[in-house]
Design an enzyme around this catalytic site. Sequence first.
Site, PDB file in Angstrom:
ATOM      1  N   ASP A  86       0.865  -1.172   0.000  1.00 32.64           N
ATOM      2  CA  ASP A  86       0.000   0.000   0.000  1.00 32.64           C
ATOM      3  C   ASP A  86       0.910   1.233   0.000  1.00 32.64           C
ATOM      4  O   ASP A  86       2.105   1.140   0.274  1.00 32.64           O
ATOM      5  CB  ASP A  86      -0.888  -0.050   1.249  1.00 32.64           C
ATOM      6  CG  ASP A  86      -1.842   1.125   1.315  1.00 32.64           C
ATOM      7  OD1 ASP A  86      -2.338   1.525   0.252  1.00 32.64           O
ATOM      8  OD2 ASP A  86      -2.075   1.640   2.418  1.00 32.64           O
ATOM      9  N   ASP A 333      -1.401  -0.917   6.131  1.00 29.61           N
ATOM     10  CA  ASP A 333      -1.546  -0.385   7.496  1.00 29.61           C
ATOM     11  C   ASP A 333      -2.980  -0.057   7.868  1.00 29.61           C
ATOM     12  O   ASP A 333      -3.230   0.471   8.947  1.00 29.61           O
ATOM     13  CB  ASP A 333      -0.701   0.885   7.647  1.00 29.61           C
ATOM     14  CG  ASP A 333      -1.343   2.088   6.951  1.00 29.61           C
ATOM     15  OD1 ASP A 333      -1.904   1.898   5.853  1.00 29.61           O
ATOM     16  OD2 ASP A 333      -1.296   3.196   7.506  1.00 29.61           O
ATOM     17  N   ASP A 337      -6.799  -2.819   3.870  1.00 29.24           N
ATOM     18  CA  ASP A 337      -5.774  -3.779   3.428  1.00 29.24           C
ATOM     19  C   ASP A 337      -6.000  -5.178   3.998  1.00 29.24           C
ATOM     20  O   ASP A 337      -5.294  -6.116   3.617  1.00 29.24           O
ATOM     21  CB  ASP A 337      -4.379  -3.297   3.856  1.00 29.24           C
ATOM     22  CG  ASP A 337      -4.041  -1.930   3.306  1.00 29.24           C
ATOM     23  OD1 ASP A 337      -4.236  -1.732   2.095  1.00 29.24           O
ATOM     24  OD2 ASP A 337      -3.596  -1.059   4.077  1.00 29.24           O
TER      25      ASP A 337
END
Length: 350
Positions: A86, A333, A337
């Site tokens: 990410d 995080d 996700d």
Amino acid sequence: YIVRALLAIAIFLLALVLLSSLIWAYPFAQTVVGAAVILGIVPSGLFLMITVTYSMGALRLARKNALVQQVNAVESLSNVDVFCADKTGTLTANKLVLTEIQPISDVSMDDVRAMLGDFSASVPTGNKTNAAIATALPGEAQPLVGEIPFSSARKWRAISTDTADLRGVFALGAPEMLGALIDSERELEPPQGWAACGWRILLFAYRPEPSRLKDDDGDPAVPLDLRPAAWLAFSDELRPHLPETLEEFRQAGVRLKIISGDNQETVAALARQAGFPEDAKLVSGLDLAKMSNAEFDLAAEEGDIFGRISPDQKERLVESMRHQGHYVAMTGDGVNDVLSLKKANLGIAM
């Protein structure tokens, strides 16, 4: 696999010995000796050695501030050939700063700043974006008539108030998503050069009349006649030593992919700052949504930077890469996700 094969062979041979002992009435001592010989082909000491090795690897990773939840993740890490990450909070430090505000149409800068300040103070649940606005533009919290919380699928949030200081519906979010709710005769384009700086670009819109922000069934519903108020740009900083870290992955033969909910041009600009090549292939989640399964798999294989990706698309991208024979690690995080972290061969939570 070798240990499991040897264990299966030993169990088979042991069953034969016990069966023969029963049929031919071998002495008990002879049966025990035969069973001991067969069990000797199983390298039982290897189990201890593997456990100790994994534990030592976990200890070394702990010294680098990484907590290993399952010890076999140490070996799993060595098999990774595709590393997906990410952007916000992973490649960047997630220290957002409100960098630029550009009013749209006839809305004055003072009005925009006042609306944004009260908007950020009034939302019940904050995030890093909201905190950046509140830091730059302090405001007064207003009682709400209605609210639509931010979600990774919608990529915008909205509130409705009816006070003298702040009256109407106010929404903030991704231009590609929020733009569908904007009543504008011309196509909205963010200021030139902002995406190339790697800034996160959001659209702020409003409607003078308040609304409950719910339909008759109680589901979230925003009026479709919102007016564009301003473009907002947020800057973030890359994590220290990121280019060197990504280069070490390349030298190890691990392919890097960035999968983010932000605009792909913004993600690409930050990726290039981190050392990604200029010709890295960009893929938009809006385009992925229109693809067939075969086209999706091809895009997952060939793409390097994925932007405006929903949580479901993140999960599907990881699954597609796994089906194509890759050993995939995913790091992120946020709640958006989680699906992809669970789907990957190796999930790494920040």
